[in-house]
Motif scaffolding. Structure first.
Motif, PDB file in Angstrom:
ATOM      1  N   THR A  62       8.836  -4.697  -0.814  1.00 57.73           N
ATOM      2  CA  THR A  62       8.085  -4.300  -2.007  1.00 57.73           C
ATOM      3  C   THR A  62       9.081  -3.833  -3.070  1.00 57.73           C
ATOM      4  O   THR A  62      10.280  -3.683  -2.806  1.00 57.73           O
ATOM      5  CB  THR A  62       7.129  -3.146  -1.675  1.00 57.73           C
ATOM      6  OG1 THR A  62       7.913  -1.992  -1.337  1.00 57.73           O
ATOM      7  CG2 THR A  62       6.178  -3.502  -0.542  1.00 57.73           C
ATOM      8  N   SER A  64       9.338  -0.829  -4.330  1.00 61.32           N
ATOM      9  CA  SER A  64       9.930   0.458  -3.926  1.00 61.32           C
ATOM     10  C   SER A  64      11.000   0.267  -2.854  1.00 61.32           C
ATOM     11  O   SER A  64      11.999   0.986  -2.844  1.00 61.32           O
ATOM     12  CB  SER A  64       8.858   1.431  -3.432  1.00 61.32           C
ATOM     13  OG  SER A  64       8.326   1.013  -2.189  1.00 61.32           O
ATOM     14  N   THR A  86       3.180  -6.752 -13.031  1.00 61.56           N
ATOM     15  CA  THR A  86       1.886  -6.579 -12.367  1.00 61.56           C
ATOM     16  C   THR A  86       0.939  -7.723 -12.688  1.00 61.56           C
ATOM     17  O   THR A  86      -0.199  -7.726 -12.217  1.00 61.56           O
ATOM     18  CB  THR A  86       1.234  -5.241 -12.785  1.00 61.56           C
ATOM     19  OG1 THR A  86       1.158  -5.184 -14.212  1.00 61.56           O
ATOM     20  CG2 THR A  86       2.027  -4.055 -12.248  1.00 61.56           C
ATOM     21  N   LEU A 106       5.518  -7.070  -4.432  1.00 67.43           N
ATOM     22  CA  LEU A 106       4.410  -6.132  -4.576  1.00 67.43           C
ATOM     23  C   LEU A 106       4.844  -4.938  -5.422  1.00 67.43           C
ATOM     24  O   LEU A 106       5.794  -4.237  -5.064  1.00 67.43           O
ATOM     25  CB  LEU A 106       3.945  -5.651  -3.197  1.00 67.43           C
ATOM     26  CG  LEU A 106       2.847  -4.598  -3.200  1.00 67.43           C
ATOM     27  CD1 LEU A 106       1.531  -5.204  -3.690  1.00 67.43           C
ATOM     28  CD2 LEU A 106       2.686  -4.000  -1.825  1.00 67.43           C
ATOM     29  N   ASP A 108       4.355  -1.700  -5.845  1.00 68.80           N
ATOM     30  CA  ASP A 108       3.764  -0.498  -5.244  1.00 68.80           C
ATOM     31  C   ASP A 108       4.136   0.736  -6.077  1.00 68.80           C
ATOM     32  O   ASP A 108       4.980   1.533  -5.714  1.00 68.80           O
ATOM     33  CB  ASP A 108       4.161  -0.366  -3.776  1.00 68.80           C
ATOM     34  CG  ASP A 108       5.656  -0.425  -3.528  1.00 68.80           C
ATOM     35  OD1 ASP A 108       6.404  -0.885  -4.420  1.00 68.80           O
ATOM     36  OD2 ASP A 108       6.079  -0.017  -2.434  1.00 68.80           O
ATOM     37  N   GLU A 110       2.718   3.615  -6.952  1.00 74.29           N
ATOM     38  CA  GLU A 110       2.634   4.992  -6.448  1.00 74.29           C
ATOM     39  C   GLU A 110       3.847   5.341  -5.599  1.00 74.29           C
ATOM     40  O   GLU A 110       4.394   6.438  -5.700  1.00 74.29           O
ATOM     41  CB  GLU A 110       1.347   5.201  -5.660  1.00 74.29           C
ATOM     42  CG  GLU A 110       0.120   5.261  -6.541  1.00 74.29           C
ATOM     43  CD  GLU A 110      -1.152   5.522  -5.751  1.00 74.29           C
ATOM     44  OE1 GLU A 110      -1.076   6.058  -4.621  1.00 74.29           O
ATOM     45  OE2 GLU A 110      -2.231   5.188  -6.268  1.00 74.29           O
ATOM     46  N   ARG A 111       4.267   4.410  -4.758  1.00 71.11           N
ATOM     47  CA  ARG A 111       5.432   4.652  -3.894  1.00 71.11           C
ATOM     48  C   ARG A 111       6.707   4.759  -4.728  1.00 71.11           C
ATOM     49  O   ARG A 111       7.569   5.590  -4.460  1.00 71.11           O
ATOM     50  CB  ARG A 111       5.541   3.545  -2.841  1.00 71.11           C
ATOM     51  CG  ARG A 111       6.761   3.633  -1.978  1.00 71.11           C
ATOM     52  CD  ARG A 111       6.706   4.808  -1.000  1.00 71.11           C
ATOM     53  NE  ARG A 111       7.955   4.880  -0.289  1.00 71.11           N
ATOM     54  CZ  ARG A 111       8.731   5.961  -0.235  1.00 71.11           C
ATOM     55  NH1 ARG A 111       8.352   7.075  -0.786  1.00 71.11           N
ATOM     56  NH2 ARG A 111       9.875   5.935   0.396  1.00 71.11           N
TER      57      ARG A 111
END
Length: 154
Positions: A62, A64, A86, A106, A108, A110-111
């Protein structure tokens, strides 16, 4: 090179990426003095995340996890922001890349933000026979970020 370290120290915005995680990005970050200079830089430090995974480099990772791999080698957090795509890709593009076992990275968000990196999310992809970053949109986002940072200093 001392000139490189000086340029990092004086830069208003420093971008890392896009590029092959291990053979382009991390190899350059292993040069003596570069991780320390980036960690101490006063300018905004922006990671420009790849759009697609890459065989033998980043399959299944991902956004992150890209940052975490970089931090593992730099041994310091060196990014203030991450620019991540995105926007969805067309089915034709997804099928073409799936044939090479590649897929969109991906985002991610929030991560990424739990790593202390703020996200700039948006449509940064340009589809053609290959997927590339849309230079004008990436540049626009970086310029807006720079103007915002400058305005907050005034």
């Amino acid at each position: 090179m001392p000139e490189t370290l000086d340029a990092i120290e004086r830069a208003d915005i420093i971008t890392v990426g896009p590029g092959s995680l291990y053979t382009s990005l991390i190899t350059n970050l292993l040069v003596r003095g570069i991780p320390e200079a980036l960690a101490q830089a006063r300018g905004l430090r922006v990671y420009i995340c790849n759009l697609m995974t890459q065989a033998n480099e980043s399959l299944g990772l991902t956004a992150s996890e890209h940052i975490e791999r970089i931090y593992k080698h730099t041994r310091a957090p060196i990014f203030d922001y991450a620019l991540v795509n995105t926007a969805p890709f067309s089915q034709a593009t997804l099928a073409r890349y799936a044939a090479e076992n590649a897929a969109p990275i991906l985002p991610d968000i929030e991560r990424i933000e739990t790593l202390g990196v703020r996200c700039i999310a948006g449509d940064f992809a340009s589809e053609g026979t290959v997927v590339r970053h849309a230079a004008a949109r990436v540049t626009g986002a970086l310029l807006a970020l720079g103007r915002s940072a400058l305005a907050s200093q005034i």
